[in-house]
Design a protein around this motif. Structure first.
Motif, PDB file in Angstrom:
ATOM      1  N   THR A   1      10.642 -24.522 -17.881  1.00  0.00           N
ATOM      2  CA  THR A   1      11.831 -23.766 -18.258  1.00  0.00           C
ATOM      3  C   THR A   1      11.487 -22.696 -19.281  1.00  0.00           C
ATOM      4  N   VAL A   2      10.659 -23.078 -20.255  1.00  0.00           N
ATOM      5  CA  VAL A   2      10.287 -22.124 -21.298  1.00  0.00           C
ATOM      6  C   VAL A   2       8.842 -21.681 -21.158  1.00  0.00           C
ATOM      7  N   LYS A   3       8.207 -22.049 -20.046  1.00  0.00           N
ATOM      8  CA  LYS A   3       6.828 -21.656 -19.772  1.00  0.00           C
ATOM      9  C   LYS A   3       5.908 -22.043 -20.930  1.00  0.00           C
ATOM     10  N   HIS A   4       5.876 -23.313 -21.213  1.00  0.00           N
ATOM     11  CA  HIS A   4       5.125 -23.822 -22.349  1.00  0.00           C
ATOM     12  C   HIS A   4       4.293 -25.024 -21.921  1.00  0.00           C
ATOM     13  N   LEU A   5       3.074 -25.046 -22.417  1.00  0.00           N
ATOM     14  CA  LEU A   5       2.122 -26.108 -22.115  1.00  0.00           C
ATOM     15  C   LEU A   5       1.591 -26.638 -23.437  1.00  0.00           C
ATOM     16  N   SER A   6       1.448 -27.944 -23.552  1.00  0.00           N
ATOM     17  CA  SER A   6       0.867 -28.480 -24.784  1.00  0.00           C
ATOM     18  C   SER A   6      -0.135 -29.578 -24.472  1.00  0.00           C
ATOM     19  N   LEU A   7      -1.070 -29.720 -25.384  1.00  0.00           N
ATOM     20  CA  LEU A   7      -2.075 -30.781 -25.304  1.00  0.00           C
ATOM     21  C   LEU A   7      -1.911 -31.652 -26.532  1.00  0.00           C
ATOM     22  N   GLN A   8      -1.667 -32.923 -26.332  1.00  0.00           N
ATOM     23  CA  GLN A   8      -1.537 -33.855 -27.429  1.00  0.00           C
ATOM     24  C   GLN A   8      -2.762 -34.755 -27.458  1.00  0.00           C
TER      25      GLN A   8
END
Lengths: 114, 117
Positions: A69-76
């Protein structure tokens, strides 16, 4: 133009804490995303990838989250260790695109304090 | 198993000389990529070989740069008449299928560090 980028160029965390590295992308046609880790003097090493029809994928101590939706990717990274210190790159894959399909972000440097 | 192998690991050359950088991909990998990485920077795409198809050369910065892949395996990146701005780490990567895709990510070598004096 469309590009893959990172919110923060550097991140410093305490050993044992969780780390979150973020990435923004702008190409809605991207169909899968990859995280790479690059240690000093070495080539990038594959960590984890995720398809665009998924919103979460877990590996060993790592989780990738995708918010289309917000074009966001994260690595935790859970329980960050000194060996996690490196530069982390996200990449997006665009089927049928040029550059062999992959576009890399600029990278975030993660420093782990003992 | 063996990963992507690049040679030499370091190369120092004088401005104006030609250099050849070699990449041995993982056996059986059909796709091969070359990237350039300047100090503290991200990955700059150079060229991509996909099986027996014509390579995607769209990232080569000038006609001084060329690459070939013989027999679908080993690749050589050649830089003619090197300039100081060519100094960088040159990374090679390969993937199992023709295009990097889910569950077939790129595997990188450790690169060749090129210094042009």
């Amino acid at each position: 133009g469309e590009s893959v980028g990172l919110h923060l160029p550097t991140l410093s965390v305490q050993e044992g804490d969780n780390s979150i590295i973020n990435c923004a992308y702008s190409n809605s046609a991207s169909d899968y995303f990859i995280w790479y880790k690059q240690e000093s003097g070495k080539g990038p090493q594959f960590i984890i990838d995720i398809r665009s029809n998924m919103d979460k994928r877990q590996g060993q101590r790592v989780t990738v989250l995708l918010n289309k939706t917000v074009k966001h990717l994260s690595l935790q990274i859970a329980a960050t260790q000194p060996g996690d210190s490196a530069v982390y790159f996200c990449a997006e894959n665009i089927s049928g695109g040029s550059q062999g399909n992959l576009i890399f972000g600029k990278g975030t440097k993660l420093s782990v304090k003992p | 198993g063996a990963g992507v192998s690049q040679s030499p690991s370091n190369k120092v050359t004088e401005k104006g000389k030609d250099v050849e950088l070699r990449c041995d991909p993982i056996s059986g990998h059909t796709a091969l990529y070359w990237y350039r990485q300047s100090l503290g920077q991200g990955l700059e795409f150079l060229i991509y070989f996909q099986g027996n198809s014509a390579p995607d050369k769209s990232g080569l910065p000038s006609d001084r740069f060329s690459a070939e892949r013989t027999g679908g395996s080993v690749s050589t990146l050649t830089i003619q008449r090197t300039q100081q701005e060519d100094s960088a780490v040159y990374l090679c990567a390969s993937s199992l299928v023709q295009q990097s895709s889910y569950n077939s990510p790129l595997h990188f070598g450790n690169g060749t560090r090129l210094t042009v004096t």
